[in-house]
Design a protein around this motif. Structure first.
Motif, PDB file in Angstrom:
ATOM      1  N   LEU A 187      43.276  39.910 -38.595  1.00 40.61           N
ATOM      2  CA  LEU A 187      43.644  39.895 -37.180  1.00 40.61           C
ATOM      3  C   LEU A 187      43.651  38.479 -36.619  1.00 40.61           C
ATOM      4  N   PRO A 188      44.441  38.223 -35.568  1.00 39.25           N
ATOM      5  CA  PRO A 188      44.534  36.879 -34.987  1.00 39.25           C
ATOM      6  C   PRO A 188      43.382  36.584 -34.023  1.00 39.25           C
ATOM      7  N   THR A 189      42.156  36.783 -34.512  1.00 41.74           N
ATOM      8  CA  THR A 189      40.967  36.460 -33.723  1.00 41.74           C
ATOM      9  C   THR A 189      40.482  35.060 -34.091  1.00 41.74           C
ATOM     10  N   THR A 190      39.471  34.601 -33.399  1.00 43.92           N
ATOM     11  CA  THR A 190      38.989  33.228 -33.588  1.00 43.92           C
ATOM     12  C   THR A 190      38.648  32.932 -35.043  1.00 43.92           C
ATOM     13  N   HIS A 191      37.947  33.873 -35.689  1.00 44.09           N
ATOM     14  CA  HIS A 191      37.506  33.633 -37.073  1.00 44.09           C
ATOM     15  C   HIS A 191      38.154  34.581 -38.071  1.00 44.09           C
ATOM     16  N   GLY A 192      39.214  35.301 -37.660  1.00 45.36           N
ATOM     17  CA  GLY A 192      39.942  36.155 -38.599  1.00 45.36           C
ATOM     18  C   GLY A 192      39.238  37.448 -38.926  1.00 45.36           C
ATOM     19  N   ASP A 193      39.036  38.302 -37.907  1.00 46.95           N
ATOM     20  CA  ASP A 193      38.454  39.619 -38.151  1.00 46.95           C
ATOM     21  C   ASP A 193      39.364  40.439 -39.066  1.00 46.95           C
ATOM     22  N   ILE A 194      38.783  41.465 -39.700  1.00 48.32           N
ATOM     23  CA  ILE A 194      39.521  42.331 -40.615  1.00 48.32           C
ATOM     24  C   ILE A 194      39.441  43.774 -40.132  1.00 48.32           C
ATOM     25  N   PHE A 195      40.582  44.473 -40.142  1.00 47.54           N
ATOM     26  CA  PHE A 195      40.607  45.917 -39.904  1.00 47.54           C
ATOM     27  C   PHE A 195      41.254  46.581 -41.101  1.00 47.54           C
ATOM     28  N   SER A 196      40.699  47.734 -41.504  1.00 56.00           N
ATOM     29  CA  SER A 196      41.226  48.409 -42.688  1.00 56.00           C
ATOM     30  C   SER A 196      41.200  49.921 -42.523  1.00 56.00           C
ATOM     31  N   LEU A 197      42.223  50.567 -43.069  1.00 58.44           N
ATOM     32  CA  LEU A 197      42.250  52.017 -43.250  1.00 58.44           C
ATOM     33  C   LEU A 197      42.362  52.285 -44.748  1.00 58.44           C
ATOM     34  N   ALA A 198      41.500  53.181 -45.250  1.00 57.56           N
ATOM     35  CA  ALA A 198      41.438  53.377 -46.699  1.00 57.56           C
ATOM     36  C   ALA A 198      41.342  54.858 -47.042  1.00 57.56           C
ATOM     37  N   PRO A 199      42.425  55.453 -47.568  1.00 56.75           N
ATOM     38  CA  PRO A 199      42.354  56.832 -48.063  1.00 56.75           C
ATOM     39  C   PRO A 199      41.886  56.864 -49.521  1.00 56.75           C
ATOM     40  N   TYR A 200      41.062  57.859 -49.841  1.00 61.12           N
ATOM     41  CA  TYR A 200      40.576  58.067 -51.202  1.00 61.12           C
ATOM     42  C   TYR A 200      40.841  59.521 -51.598  1.00 61.12           C
ATOM     43  N   LEU A 201      41.212  59.742 -52.852  1.00 59.53           N
ATOM     44  CA  LEU A 201      41.423  61.085 -53.364  1.00 59.53           C
ATOM     45  C   LEU A 201      40.630  61.255 -54.656  1.00 59.53           C
ATOM     46  N   PHE A 202      39.728  62.247 -54.675  1.00 62.50           N
ATOM     47  CA  PHE A 202      38.936  62.577 -55.857  1.00 62.50           C
ATOM     48  C   PHE A 202      39.674  63.672 -56.633  1.00 62.50           C
ATOM     49  N   VAL A 203      39.988  63.393 -57.886  1.00 60.48           N
ATOM     50  CA  VAL A 203      40.756  64.327 -58.709  1.00 60.48           C
ATOM     51  C   VAL A 203      39.784  65.150 -59.560  1.00 60.48           C
ATOM     52  N   PRO A 204      39.797  66.492 -59.447  1.00 57.02           N
ATOM     53  CA  PRO A 204      38.746  67.323 -60.064  1.00 57.02           C
ATOM     54  C   PRO A 204      38.936  67.560 -61.560  1.00 57.02           C
ATOM     55  N   VAL A 205      38.767  66.494 -62.343  1.00 55.02           N
ATOM     56  CA  VAL A 205      38.858  66.625 -63.795  1.00 55.02           C
ATOM     57  C   VAL A 205      37.583  66.120 -64.473  1.00 55.02           C
ATOM     58  N   GLY A 206      36.534  65.847 -63.688  1.00 58.18           N
ATOM     59  CA  GLY A 206      35.284  65.369 -64.252  1.00 58.18           C
ATOM     60  C   GLY A 206      34.481  66.482 -64.915  1.00 58.18           C
ATOM     61  N   SER A 207      33.374  66.107 -65.528  1.00 55.93           N
ATOM     62  CA  SER A 207      32.527  67.058 -66.261  1.00 55.93           C
ATOM     63  C   SER A 207      31.965  68.108 -65.307  1.00 55.93           C
ATOM     64  N   TYR A 208      32.246  69.385 -65.606  1.00 58.33           N
ATOM     65  CA  TYR A 208      31.767  70.474 -64.754  1.00 58.33           C
ATOM     66  C   TYR A 208      31.560  71.725 -65.588  1.00 58.33           C
ATOM     67  N   ASP A 209      30.419  72.369 -65.369  1.00 57.35           N
ATOM     68  CA  ASP A 209      30.110  73.654 -66.003  1.00 57.35           C
ATOM     69  C   ASP A 209      29.431  74.514 -64.949  1.00 57.35           C
ATOM     70  N   LYS A 210      30.034  75.635 -64.616  1.00 55.53           N
ATOM     71  CA  LYS A 210      29.481  76.479 -63.555  1.00 55.53           C
ATOM     72  C   LYS A 210      28.066  76.969 -63.859  1.00 55.53           C
ATOM     73  N   ASP A 211      27.684  76.987 -65.114  1.00 57.41           N
ATOM     74  CA  ASP A 211      26.348  77.445 -65.487  1.00 57.41           C
ATOM     75  C   ASP A 211      25.296  76.355 -65.350  1.00 57.41           C
ATOM     76  N   ASP A 212      25.727  75.114 -65.066  1.00 53.43           N
ATOM     77  CA  ASP A 212      24.795  74.003 -64.894  1.00 53.43           C
ATOM     78  C   ASP A 212      24.545  73.749 -63.409  1.00 53.43           C
ATOM     79  N   ALA A 213      23.288  73.551 -63.051  1.00 50.64           N
ATOM     80  CA  ALA A 213      22.958  73.264 -61.651  1.00 50.64           C
ATOM     81  C   ALA A 213      23.375  71.857 -61.257  1.00 50.64           C
ATOM     82  N   LEU A 214      23.343  70.916 -62.229  1.00 51.61           N
ATOM     83  CA  LEU A 214      23.744  69.536 -61.974  1.00 51.61           C
ATOM     84  C   LEU A 214      25.070  69.269 -62.664  1.00 51.61           C
ATOM     85  N   ASN A 215      25.998  68.677 -61.934  1.00 51.74           N
ATOM     86  CA  ASN A 215      27.296  68.330 -62.499  1.00 51.74           C
ATOM     87  C   ASN A 215      27.751  66.993 -61.938  1.00 51.74           C
TER      88      ASN A 215
END
Length: 289
Positions: free
Chosen positions: A123-151
């Motif tokens: 941004l055109p501020t005195t010391h150059g402030d920053i503004f950001s928009l950041a979308p993230y998408l988590f793709v469900p292909v990681g390790s998962y087992d419905k019988d496990d309490a921790l995944n």
């Protein structure tokens, strides 16, 4: 005992802030247009206290995690003051439960890969402030087992949107602030019975005051607050809305102009539901080329 009733419900809680995109101080500083960066993260966290409805129900509910993330970033210059940074993150790690929650067992494997595409405006501020928009998408292909309490994988899509602002008081002193909302699809194969798990929107606010001691070294003190993410299992409200505050102390150092190392210590201050982190160590090495 109350702890026995709670153990089966712990799998509905986000573990170790894993569904958040916790931001290190300076993360929203834009890379030079055309640059690439690779970062490797390591996080070790220990938890001993367990809370339900704001009450401590166990002082011996031990959950340890050792998690890594490999991250690749490419910076694209869209305008003189605008950089787009598409990136991919791959989490992996190990979880181990013991003590009163030993029934949760342990797990290791790959987490859900994350795709992200932050836009960063200088941004055109005195010391150059920053503004950001950041979308993230988590793709469900990681390790998962419905019988496990921790995944490490969630078996559901997750979308997160962050809005960040860096205000520079002086060339050396800056305040990083980040607000986040996170939404998930249903997990239709949750638990041994394969029932439906639903979760409300999760919110997080983070901030850090950052000071450059030298051109190479900076320190930051900050923290954050997490709320929301209450769940229902097979239509039954679990009454487990999060309300967690935490603190972080961070030191960053450039070994050379394109190689940075970072260390961060932290812990939870107040927890309404789930495990309370008593100690956390985050390490990161970042190479820009």
């Amino acid at each position: 005992m109350k702890i026995i009733r709670i153990v089966p419900l712990l799998a509905t809680l986000p573990w170790a802030h894993s569904q958040a995109i916790e931001v290190a101080p300076g993360d929203y500083e834009p890379l030079p247009a055309g640059a690439d960066a690779v970062a490797l993260y390591y996080q070790h966290a220990e938890r001993k206290a367990l809370y339900a409805d704001g009450d401590r129900v166990s002082d011996n509910a031990r959950l340890k995690s050792d998690v890594g993330i490999l991250r690749y970033i490419h910076a694209v210059g869209l305008a003189e003051n605008l950089v787009w940074e598409p990136q991919v993150l791959l989490p992996f790690g190990y979880l181990n439960a013991s003590g009163d929650v030993g029934a949760l067992g342990d797990t290791h494997g790959i987490g859900d890969p994350i795709l992200a595409a932050p836009l960063k405006w200088t941004l055109p501020t005195t010391h150059g402030d920053i503004f950001s928009l950041a979308p993230y998408l988590f793709v469900p292909v990681g390790s998962y087992d419905k019988d496990d309490a921790l995944n490490l994988g969630e078996n559901r899509w997750r979308a997160t949107l962050q809005a960040a602002y860096i205000h520079r008081f002086t060339p050396r002193l800056a305040l990083d602030t980040v607000a986040e909302a996170s939404w998930v699809s249903s997990n239709n194969d949750f638990g041994p019975a394969g029932v439906k798990l639903e979760e409300d929107t999760r919110y997080e606010y983070q901030m850090a005051l950052r000071y450059a001691l030298t051109e190479k070294t900076s320190v930051a003190l900050g923290g954050g607050y997490v709320t929301g993410a209450a769940t229902t299992v097979d239509g039954v409200d679990q009454h487990n809305r999060l309300s967690t505050s935490y603190g972080r102390l961070t030191v960053s150092h450039f070994i050379e102009p394109t190689l940075q190392v970072q260390a961060q210590l932290g812990q939870d201050f107040e927890v309404e539901e789930g495990f309370k982190e008593r100690a956390r160590l985050n390490l990161r090495i970042l190479k820009v080329f």
